[in-house]
Scaffold this active site. Structure first.
Site, PDB file in Angstrom:
ATOM      1  N   ILE A  86      -1.817 -13.657  -5.194  1.00  0.00           N
ATOM      2  CA  ILE A  86      -2.071 -14.866  -4.415  1.00  0.00           C
ATOM      3  C   ILE A  86      -3.184 -15.698  -5.056  1.00  0.00           C
ATOM      4  O   ILE A  86      -4.334 -15.261  -5.144  1.00  0.00           O
ATOM      5  CB  ILE A  86      -2.448 -14.516  -2.964  1.00  0.00           C
ATOM      6  CG1 ILE A  86      -1.319 -13.704  -2.307  1.00  0.00           C
ATOM      7  CG2 ILE A  86      -2.728 -15.788  -2.168  1.00  0.00           C
ATOM      8  CD1 ILE A  86       0.015 -14.403  -2.253  1.00  0.00           C
ATOM      9  N   ASP A 116     -11.407 -11.049  -6.577  1.00  0.00           N
ATOM     10  CA  ASP A 116     -11.252 -12.508  -6.599  1.00  0.00           C
ATOM     11  C   ASP A 116     -11.208 -12.993  -5.158  1.00  0.00           C
ATOM     12  O   ASP A 116     -11.269 -12.193  -4.226  1.00  0.00           O
ATOM     13  CB  ASP A 116      -9.977 -12.907  -7.355  1.00  0.00           C
ATOM     14  CG  ASP A 116      -8.723 -12.313  -6.710  1.00  0.00           C
ATOM     15  OD1 ASP A 116      -8.177 -12.970  -5.813  1.00  0.00           O
ATOM     16  OD2 ASP A 116      -8.317 -11.201  -7.090  1.00  0.00           O
ATOM     17  N   GLU A 125      -0.066  -3.357  -2.499  1.00  0.00           N
ATOM     18  CA  GLU A 125       0.461  -2.006  -2.284  1.00  0.00           C
ATOM     19  C   GLU A 125       0.199  -1.416  -0.904  1.00  0.00           C
ATOM     20  O   GLU A 125       0.953  -0.563  -0.430  1.00  0.00           O
ATOM     21  CB  GLU A 125      -0.112  -1.027  -3.332  1.00  0.00           C
ATOM     22  CG  GLU A 125       0.284  -1.278  -4.763  1.00  0.00           C
ATOM     23  CD  GLU A 125      -0.579  -2.321  -5.444  1.00  0.00           C
ATOM     24  OE1 GLU A 125      -0.067  -2.978  -6.378  1.00  0.00           O
ATOM     25  OE2 GLU A 125      -1.753  -2.494  -5.050  1.00  0.00           O
ATOM     26  N   GLU A 173      -8.502   0.976 -11.613  1.00  0.00           N
ATOM     27  CA  GLU A 173      -8.684   1.366 -10.217  1.00  0.00           C
ATOM     28  C   GLU A 173      -8.749   2.877 -10.023  1.00  0.00           C
ATOM     29  O   GLU A 173      -9.165   3.337  -8.957  1.00  0.00           O
ATOM     30  CB  GLU A 173      -7.555   0.774  -9.367  1.00  0.00           C
ATOM     31  CG  GLU A 173      -7.544  -0.748  -9.374  1.00  0.00           C
ATOM     32  CD  GLU A 173      -6.349  -1.358  -8.678  1.00  0.00           C
ATOM     33  OE1 GLU A 173      -6.481  -2.499  -8.188  1.00  0.00           O
ATOM     34  OE2 GLU A 173      -5.281  -0.711  -8.630  1.00  0.00           O
TER      35      GLU A 173
END
EC number: 3.2.2.9
Length: 230
Positions: free
Chosen positions: A153, A198, A175, A12
């Site tokens: 999740i 996702d 975050e 990231e």
């Protein structure tokens, strides 16, 4: 203006770190901060680590030790909007915790005690992000609610509850609301920009591993294009 940029994981932030001119590396509490410039703007980029506590520590250090005047949170997220594909981007219209519940004391679901129910991003940063969308080619970007919790999740039962609690949620991650809460406490403008890795379902663990690099690249492209708009 000095802009603190936070990602949780190496994919990231790697493209942002590579874009820094005249980088200076500093490590505090095991967290590396790289100072320099991107697109002519003073920046400090950091990989905070995963989750709310790690993100809160990194955000506080950016503000207190590196004098960041603005904060951008970048990285990946699970998507909750059918019109978005993996790699597409959500720009925060607001940010909330999805795993906080002190409703017994009259607060909204997701609202931490003595905090606002939603943390609102800075309009200048949001508008710069919206203007930057044109630089992304075929990558789609929308404004939407981003929700945060200390869980990855992928459980349909949990997803169903989250949709019921936050029907306008566009993406979830681990975050953003913590970063937003720290910025709120310090009165520092922020924005959260997330690329989907996702779709927050049973396939998410496989999709995340496959697409985190793509999501990281797209979110970094968005941040660099945003900086060019400021």
């Amino acid at each position: 203006m000095k802009i603190g940029i936070i990602g949780a994981m190496e994919p990231e932030v790697v493209h942002l770190v590579q874009a820094i001119v005249d980088p200076v590396h500093t490590t505090i509490a095991g967290i590396e901060f790289i100072s320099g410039s991107i697109a002519g703007k003073d920046v400090v980029v950091t990989r905070s680590g995963i989750g709310k506590v790690a993100a809160s520590i990194a955000t506080t250090l950016l503000i207190e030790k590196f004098a960041a005047t603005h904060v951008i949170n970048t990285g990946s997220a699970g998507g909750f909007v059918d019109s978005l594909a993996i790699g597409d981007i959500v720009i925060s219209s607001e940010v909330r915790h999805h795993d906080v519940d002190v409703t017994a004391f009259g607060y909204e679901i997701g609202q931490m005690a003595q905090q606002p129910a939603a943390f609102m991003p800075d309009s200048t940063l949001v508008n710069a992000a919206k203007s930057a969308v044109a630089e992304l080619g075929e990558v789609k970007a929308i404004e939407g609610l981003i929700c945060t919790g200390d869980s990855f999740i992928c459980d349909p039962v949990r997803t169903k509850v989250m949709r019921e609690n936050f029907p306008t949620m566009a993406a979830c991650e681990m975050e953003g609301a913590a970063i937003a809460q720290v910025c709120h406490q310090f009165n520092v403008p922020f924005v959260v920009i997330r690329s989907l890795s996702d779709n927050a379902n049973n396939d998410s663990p496989v999709d995340f591993d496959s697409y985190i690099i793509k999501a990281g690249m797209h979110s970094a492209m968005m941040v660099i294009a945003l900086l060019q708009q400021l």
